[in-house]
Design an enzyme around this catalytic site. Structure first.
Site, PDB file in Angstrom:
ATOM      1  CG  HIS A  17     -42.463  -9.382 -31.742  1.00  0.00           C
ATOM      2  ND1 HIS A  17     -43.268 -10.494 -31.696  1.00  0.00           N
ATOM      3  CD2 HIS A  17     -43.063  -8.528 -32.619  1.00  0.00           C
ATOM      4  CE1 HIS A  17     -44.303 -10.337 -32.489  1.00  0.00           C
ATOM      5  NE2 HIS A  17     -44.199  -9.155 -33.081  1.00  0.00           N
ATOM      6  NE  ARG A  90     -42.397  -8.451 -40.195  1.00  0.00           N
ATOM      7  CZ  ARG A  90     -43.577  -8.990 -39.967  1.00  0.00           C
ATOM      8  NH1 ARG A  90     -43.668 -10.136 -39.317  1.00  0.00           N
ATOM      9  NH2 ARG A  90     -44.692  -8.427 -40.403  1.00  0.00           N
ATOM     10  CB  SER A 128     -47.460 -13.590 -34.482  1.00  0.00           C
ATOM     11  OG  SER A 128     -46.570 -12.789 -33.759  1.00  0.00           O
TER      12      SER A 128
END
Ligand code: PNS
Length: 170
Positions: A17, A90, A128
């Site tokens: 991020h 990604r 995450s």
């Protein structure tokens, strides 16, 4: 002046991020990192905790603001007088979900563009969810998150877990 909004769960923020935010901050005049709730996920960190972690990670970026959102993203973008939504891509696996959101947001307001940025290849595999899983199993997340995020992850996921198992034993 072009204002971009980078929305996400940031539960918690990780190096991927941060890489995307820094790239966006070099392109747009102002980047508003907006912490939102994803209806499909239940967050581990509160809005206030996530905001504090994001703010600390980007305190050296003067054109980055951190905010929270409790509602429809596209309305928020309009109210903040932004014209761009930034999202990180990604891998190909992200594409379907991101494409659907971009199209939906365009249908809701065709004046707002979604802008995709690819993080450095060192960060393309970080998520995450995996960072939380690794922490809760005692693994080392040093290369995936800043140190202050790691400390908060340990406090939230490991200390609580250890406390619970000690209580059960006792
Ligand atoms: O980091 P995430 O979980 O992939 O971010 C998803 C997020 C928060 C950007 C998305 O769920 C969102 O936009 N939520 C706000 C509510 C909304 O506008 N939903 C409609 C999206 S088309």
């Amino acid at each position: 002046m072009t204002i971009a909004v980078y929305p996400g769960s940031f539960d918690p923020i990780h190096n991927g991020h941060i890489d995307v935010i820094r790239r966006a901050a070099r392109i747009f005049d102002k980047v508003i990192v907006t912490i939102a709730n994803n209806e499909a996920k239940s967050p581990c960190f509160t809005f206030a905790e996530r905001k504090e972690l994001v703010e600390k990670s980007l305190e050296d970026c003067p054109n980055v603001e951190v905010d929270t959102l409790n509602g429809l993203l596209i309305e928020y973008v309009r109210k903040r007088e932004a014209s761009v939504i930034v999202r990180g891509l990604r891998a190909v696996s992200d594409f379907e979900y991101e494409f659907q959101m971009a199209m939906m947001n365009r249908r809701l307001n065709e004046n707002i563009e979604t802008f995709f940025l690819v993080p450095s290849e060192d960060h393309t595999f970080i998520s995450s969810r995996l960072v939380k899983e690794i922490t809760s199993l005692g693994g080392n997340v040093d290369s995936f998150v800043p140190l202050h995020v790691k400390a908060k992850l340990i406090e939230k996921l490991l200390k609580v877990k250890n406390k619970t198992s000690n209580t059960k034993k006792g």
